[in-house]
Design a protein around this motif. Structure first.
Motif, PDB file in Angstrom:
ATOM      1  N   LEU A 157     -10.719   4.192   4.895  1.00 30.97           N
ATOM      2  CA  LEU A 157     -10.065   5.418   4.450  1.00 30.97           C
ATOM      3  C   LEU A 157      -8.606   5.128   4.112  1.00 30.97           C
ATOM      4  CD1 LEU A 157     -10.130   8.469   4.016  1.00 30.97           C
ATOM      5  CD2 LEU A 157      -9.656   8.748   6.440  1.00 30.97           C
ATOM      6  N   LYS A 158      -7.996   4.268   4.895  1.00 22.75           N
ATOM      7  CA  LYS A 158      -6.600   3.882   4.675  1.00 22.75           C
ATOM      8  C   LYS A 158      -6.422   3.232   3.291  1.00 22.75           C
ATOM      9  CE  LYS A 158      -3.514   2.472   8.139  1.00 22.75           C
ATOM     10  NZ  LYS A 158      -3.198   1.568   9.247  1.00 22.75           N
ATOM     11  N   ASP A 159      -7.388   2.391   2.901  1.00 22.11           N
ATOM     12  CA  ASP A 159      -7.340   1.748   1.579  1.00 22.11           C
ATOM     13  C   ASP A 159      -7.390   2.799   0.471  1.00 22.11           C
ATOM     14  OD1 ASP A 159      -7.323  -0.870   2.664  1.00 22.11           O
ATOM     15  OD2 ASP A 159      -9.522  -0.891   2.750  1.00 22.11           O
ATOM     16  N   CYS A 160      -8.309   3.754   0.607  1.00 25.07           N
ATOM     17  CA  CYS A 160      -8.440   4.824  -0.393  1.00 25.07           C
ATOM     18  C   CYS A 160      -7.166   5.657  -0.469  1.00 25.07           C
ATOM     19  CB  CYS A 160      -9.639   5.721  -0.080  1.00 25.07           C
ATOM     20  SG  CYS A 160     -11.237   4.932  -0.319  1.00 25.07           S
ATOM     21  N   MET A 161      -6.586   5.957   0.691  1.00 26.73           N
ATOM     22  CA  MET A 161      -5.357   6.754   0.716  1.00 26.73           C
ATOM     23  C   MET A 161      -4.208   6.010   0.046  1.00 26.73           C
ATOM     24  SD  MET A 161      -5.670   8.429   4.556  1.00 26.73           S
ATOM     25  CE  MET A 161      -3.941   8.319   4.818  1.00 26.73           C
ATOM     26  N   ARG A 162      -4.107   4.705   0.306  1.00 25.56           N
ATOM     27  CA  ARG A 162      -3.031   3.910  -0.288  1.00 25.56           C
ATOM     28  C   ARG A 162      -3.130   3.893  -1.816  1.00 25.56           C
ATOM     29  NH1 ARG A 162      -2.866  -0.819  -2.004  1.00 25.56           N
ATOM     30  NH2 ARG A 162      -4.761  -1.556  -1.009  1.00 25.56           N
TER      31      ARG A 162
END
Length: 153
Positions: A45-50
């Protein structure tokens, strides 16, 4: 113009983490932007948010109204890129070609395709009964209509 601008921002965000790669990118007529990503080590999820922030914070909503969706390729999504096949070596796949359908373990990839292996029961060459044999099939990427990872629960 919006498409080129978003593509440039997207490419920049993906260069920051070489393990992520683009599966699909589209902009609808109502300026809804959809980005589908995958990663060599999975995607968080962190990758998508970034990636979402890298795009959204660099576009001016006063200039163009848009909606943005950055998502990962789902576990049940078909594999579409050679890089996705390489990341799934060792997993069981169901592969459909124009001619046939195969289900087996992905044991490797080549420059032009994949290698599947599985065990099958076949009639004995002599006598009655069946014997278990090891099968191996090389399938070119161009022949694959659909390939999915078989999920086990």
């Amino acid at each position: 113009m919006l498409k080129e601008q978003v593509k440039t921002l997207l490419d920049g965000a993906l260069k920051e983490d070489e393990s992520l790669f683009l599966i699909d990118f589209s902009i609808a007529t109502d300026n809804s932007i959809k980005v589908v990503l995958d990663g060599d080590n999975g995607i968080s999820l962190k990758d998508c948010m970034r990636v979402s922030r890298a795009i959204e914070h660099n576009l001016d909503r006063e200039e163009t109204d848009f909606s943005l969706e950055v998502t990962s390729a789902g576990a049940a999504s078909p594999l579409v890129m050679p890089r996705q096949f390489r990341k799934n070596i060792g997993r069981k796949l169901k592969v459909r070609t124009n001619e046939d359908s195969f289900e087996g373990n992905l044991t490797g990839t080549t420059e032009n395709g994949i290698v599947l292996e599985w065990k099958a029961r076949e009639p004995k060459p002599i006598g009655k009964g069946k014997v278990t044999v090891q099968k191996k099939q090389e399938i070119e990427f161009s022949e694959i209509k659909e390939a999915k990872v078989v999920l086990k629960f």
